[in-house]
Design an enzyme around this catalytic site. Structure first.
Site, PDB file in Angstrom:
ATOM      1  CD  GLU A  56      -3.057  -2.545   7.554  1.00 52.78           C
ATOM      2  OE1 GLU A  56      -1.982  -2.786   7.017  1.00 52.78           O
ATOM      3  OE2 GLU A  56      -3.710  -1.516   7.334  1.00 52.78           O
TER       4      GLU A  56
ATOM      5  CB  SER B  12       5.728  -1.847  11.862  1.00 61.97           C
ATOM      6  OG  SER B  12       5.362  -0.508  12.154  1.00 61.97           O
TER       7      SER B  12
ATOM      8  CG  ASN C 127      -1.663   1.228   1.496  1.00 67.37           C
ATOM      9  OD1 ASN C 127      -1.768   2.075   0.607  1.00 67.37           O
ATOM     10  ND2 ASN C 127      -2.212   1.369   2.692  1.00 67.37           N
TER      11      ASN C 127
ATOM     12  CE  LYS D 132       0.021   3.265   4.855  1.00 71.70           C
ATOM     13  NZ  LYS D 132       0.156   3.376   6.286  1.00 71.70           N
TER      14      LYS D 132
ATOM     15  N   GLY E 240       3.062   2.225  10.712  1.00 71.10           N
ATOM     16  CA  GLY E 240       4.045   3.300  10.527  1.00 71.10           C
ATOM     17  C   GLY E 240       4.815   3.663  11.781  1.00 71.10           C
TER      18      GLY E 240
ATOM     19  CG  HIS F 154      -5.532   1.875   5.594  1.00 74.29           C
ATOM     20  ND1 HIS F 154      -5.113   2.823   6.499  1.00 74.29           N
ATOM     21  CD2 HIS F 154      -4.482   1.035   5.400  1.00 74.29           C
ATOM     22  CE1 HIS F 154      -3.851   2.571   6.827  1.00 74.29           C
ATOM     23  NE2 HIS F 154      -3.444   1.490   6.180  1.00 74.29           N
TER      24      HIS F 154
ATOM     25  CD  GLU G 213      -2.722   5.529   6.981  1.00 78.08           C
ATOM     26  OE1 GLU G 213      -2.698   5.577   5.738  1.00 78.08           O
ATOM     27  OE2 GLU G 213      -1.800   5.035   7.661  1.00 78.08           O
TER      28      GLU G 213
HETATM   29  P1  PGA Z   1       3.257   0.285   7.494  1.00 74.83           P
HETATM   30  O1  PGA Z   1       1.753   0.509   7.004  1.00 74.83           O
HETATM   31  O2  PGA Z   1       3.745  -1.006   6.900  1.00 74.83           O
HETATM   32  O3  PGA Z   1       4.017   1.472   6.981  1.00 74.83           O
HETATM   33  O4  PGA Z   1       3.221   0.224   8.994  1.00 74.83           O
HETATM   34  C1  PGA Z   1       0.873  -0.574   6.867  1.00 74.83           C
HETATM   35  C2  PGA Z   1      -0.461  -0.107   6.356  1.00 74.83           C
HETATM   36  O5  PGA Z   1      -0.928   0.960   6.776  1.00 74.83           O
HETATM   37  O6  PGA Z   1      -1.085  -0.782   5.500  1.00 74.83           O
END
Ligand code: PGA
Length: 249
Positions: free
Chosen positions: A164, A209, A9, A11, A170, A94, A96
């Site tokens: 997640e 992560s 992803n 983003k 992140g 997601h 976010e």
């Molecule tokens: P990350 O994000 O691997 O940077 O922690 C995962 C995600 O939000 O899908």
């Protein structure tokens, strides 16, 4: 047997020059029948990405869609429009989007249905906050999100679920191996309870992560069928070892 899935992803990252990464990735991984690879770039790059991957086994996905096929929804993009680009997966729900855009489980279920109607696989994300984890409500929170976000018609061909934890996205923080096993086993049991045999065919990804350095450990967990990877999916150097670890798991 569930096929494994490594999904990236991007983003809101990447530009036309980032498309070269797809060719680097294609050359850096040994494709095998056990494992699917999907990259989800920003919507502006979907056409270029599907063209770049036309001769490879890398599939392309979007990061969101509207629940309606068309209409007066300024700035939104429908699943049908995404399908036209040649993409065949859509991430929905997601954290976010849930947090930043106030998306509810009902909205996410409608988006997942829209993706399925357009012939695509919906990657439905769920995850608990740090406060919910500390309050001991993780499994209840995830169960409610799972039930509320998955369409009744979900099968292994149409839906993938990504667990997640919000606090792991992140941040470099990852749940313990035992915590991942506990959640994934519980989600599997709930999927089977709701969907019967089809619940066994729905793939469960871990996200938050994931890196080359922790991928092997995470993929050893029961009912982890792959990963949804953010930051470490932006370069072939970071993502290819994750794909390789998944194939070896
Ligand atoms: P990350 O994000 O691997 O940077 O922690 C995962 C995600 O939000 O899908």
């Amino acid at each position: 047997m569930r096929r494994k899935l490594a999904a990236g992803n991007w983003k809101m990252n990447g530009s036309l020059s980032s498309i070269a990464m797809l060719d680097h990735l294609n050359r850096a991984i040994e494709h095998d029948a056990s494992t699917d690879v999907v990259i989800c770039p920003p919507v502006t790059l979907l056409n270029a990405a599907t063209q770049a991957c036309a001769q490879s086994h890398i599939a392309i996905g979007a990061q969101d869609c509207h629940s309606e096929p068309k209409g007066a929804f300024t700035g939104d993009v429908s699943a049908e429009m995404i399908a036209e680009t040649g993409a065949n997966h859509i991430i929905v729900g997601h954290s976010e989007r849930r947090d930043g855009h106030h998306e509810t489980d009902a909205t996410i279920r409608a988006k997942a249905l829209a993706a399925i109607h357009a012939g695509m696989t919906a990657i439905i994300c769920i995850g608990e906050s740090e406060e919910q984890r500390e309050a001991g409500t993780t499994l209840d929170v995830l169960g409610a999100q799972l039930m509320g976000s998955c369409p009744d018609t979900a099968t292994g061909d149409t839906v993938v679920v990504a667990y997640e934890p919000i606090w792991a996205i992140g941040t470099g923080k990852v749940p313990s191996f035992e915590q991942i096993v506990e959640v994934h086993n519980d989600l599997r049991a709930k999927l089977v309870l709701r969907f019967g045999d089809a619940g066994n065919s729905i793939r469960l990804l871990y996200g938050g992560s994931v890196k080359a350095s922790n991928a092997q450990t995470i993929f050893a967990a029961d009912n982890v069928d792959g990963a949804l990877v953010g930051g470490a999916s932006l370069t072939a150097e970071d993502f290819a070892p994750i794909v390789t670890a998944l194939q070896a798991s």
